[in-house]
Design an enzyme around this catalytic site. Structure first.
Site, mmCIF file in Angstrom:
data_model
loop_
_atom_site.group_PDB
_atom_site.id
_atom_site.type_symbol
_atom_site.label_atom_id
_atom_site.label_comp_id
_atom_site.label_asym_id
_atom_site.label_seq_id
_atom_site.Cartn_x
_atom_site.Cartn_y
_atom_site.Cartn_z
ATOM 1 N N LYS A 55 0.825 -1.173 0.091
ATOM 2 C CA LYS A 55 0.060 0.074 -0.191
ATOM 3 C C LYS A 55 0.847 1.362 0.161
ATOM 4 O O LYS A 55 0.780 2.015 -0.917
ATOM 5 C CB LYS A 55 -1.147 -0.252 1.119
ATOM 6 C CG LYS A 55 -2.617 -0.782 1.165
ATOM 7 C CD LYS A 55 -3.165 -1.158 2.098
ATOM 8 C CE LYS A 55 -3.950 -2.162 2.002
ATOM 9 N NZ LYS A 55 -4.844 -2.868 3.599
ATOM 10 N N GLN A 99 -5.263 -1.487 9.420
ATOM 11 C CA GLN A 99 -5.374 -2.832 8.511
ATOM 12 C C GLN A 99 -5.659 -4.167 9.640
ATOM 13 O O GLN A 99 -5.707 -4.459 10.189
ATOM 14 C CB GLN A 99 -3.669 -3.298 8.637
ATOM 15 C CG GLN A 99 -3.576 -4.967 8.092
ATOM 16 C CD GLN A 99 -3.791 -4.123 6.119
ATOM 17 O OE1 GLN A 99 -3.853 -3.348 5.822
ATOM 18 N NE2 GLN A 99 -4.200 -5.461 5.946
ATOM 19 N N ASP A 122 -11.726 2.443 3.524
ATOM 20 C CA ASP A 122 -12.189 1.007 3.788
ATOM 21 C C ASP A 122 -13.956 1.199 3.711
ATOM 22 O O ASP A 122 -13.692 -0.443 2.632
ATOM 23 C CB ASP A 122 -12.123 0.601 4.932
ATOM 24 C CG ASP A 122 -10.252 -0.125 4.812
ATOM 25 O OD1 ASP A 122 -10.306 -0.929 3.560
ATOM 26 O OD2 ASP A 122 -9.598 -0.993 5.973
#
Ligand code: GUN
Length: 288
Positions: A55, A99, A122
């Site tokens: 990422k 995460q 997200d």
């Protein structure tokens, strides 16, 4: 027996990253500022660590500013909440990604709910999910969004097609089912309690599998000419393998994604897109 197109998600993601790099240049000119993503990683799960590194590398490539915050595995839930509160308030930060999975002593729902709605890159906040379900504006979860991009960029028909989703997680199964429904597919969601999975998958025009069990989907379970989207990853003899029996499906299906190297890179592409989207929303003071 037909010809199968193998979808290389890495290649597609590289193409889109080139486009995003240009977008960032234009945004920089327009707002005199660059999007900034913060990725929070709690603990040292090796798979998570490698995803987070990918990422960061992708952010560097397109010139999105990124900061990685690493917290030890034993971090208390309250400490993580404090970290998120600080990031929520910081106007120089446009996107926050925590995460997953988190260590077991931390309630992921409490953490997700704490993220400021307009920084939740997200799209995992229940409000985003509810908006997706009711066809309103929402930040879309990265993996499902990446799958739709794969289908659209390959001009794969979705409308009217029967899509079968295997897996019902909040990260992939449920949101991809909603997105396919939004694109006018007829959608069936299956899971570990589904009876006779093969009778259902055999009727599918599009099969999306997000289980993580190597070679779960064999040739006899898939209609000739179907589209196979492989989200699962399993390790067999130290080699990463997807849910589909790839070698035997070649020349049977019309499309199949690589696994690894298919959906995974597109998840990262969606994250970059969502970070840019959050940045623009904030710059334009859009209320979410
Ligand atoms: N872990 C595996 N996939 C994801 C994802 O899309 N977002 C987050 N936050 N964690 C993940």
């Amino acid at each position: 027996m037909g010809i199968t197109t193998v979808i290389d998600g890495k290649k597609l993601s590289e193409t889109i990253h080139q486009e995003l790099k240009e977008d960032i240049k234009n945004l920089q000119k327009k707002y005199n500022d660059t999007p900034h993503l913060v990725v929070v990683l709690v603990g040292d799960d090796p798979a998570s660590l490698s995803y987070v590194k990918y990422k960061k590398r992708a952010c560097d490539y397109v010139n999105i500013d990124s900061t990685m915050i690493r917290l030890p595995k034993h971090t208390k839930e309250e400490e993580l909440i404090k970290t998120i509160d600080k990031l929520n308030k910081d106007e120089t930060i446009n996107g926050i990604l925590v995460q997953l999975p988190l260590p077991e002593h931390i309630d992921r729902n409490i953490i997700i709910d704490r993220l400021q709605l307009n920084k939740d890159v997200d799209g995992l906040q229940p409000i985003h999910i509810a908006r997706l379900h009711t066809l309103r504006y929402a930040i879309l979860p990265c993996t499902p969004k990446g799958i739709i991009t794969i289908l659209k960029r390959n001009n794969i028909k979705i409308e009217g097609e029967h899509a079968v989703v295997i897996g019902r997680s909040n990260l992939v199964g449920k949101p991809i089912a909603q997105l396919l429904l939004k694109e006018n597919a007829t959608v069936t969601i299956t899971h570990r309690y589904t009876k006779d999975l093969a009778t259902i998958t055999k009727h599918a025009d599009i099969v999306v599998s997000a289980v993580g069990k190597a070679n779960l989907i064999t040739k006899d379970m898939v209609k000739e000419g179907a589209v196979c989207i492989d989200v699962g990853l399993d390790r067999v003899n130290n080699k990463l393998t997807g849910d589909f029996d790839f070698d035997n499906l070649l020349d049977h299906v019309s499309y199949i994604t690589k696994a690894p190297g298919g959906v995974g890179p597109m998840t990262i592409t969606s994250l970059l897109e969502n970070t840019i989207e959050c940045f623009i929303n904030q710059k334009e003071s859009r209320e979410l």
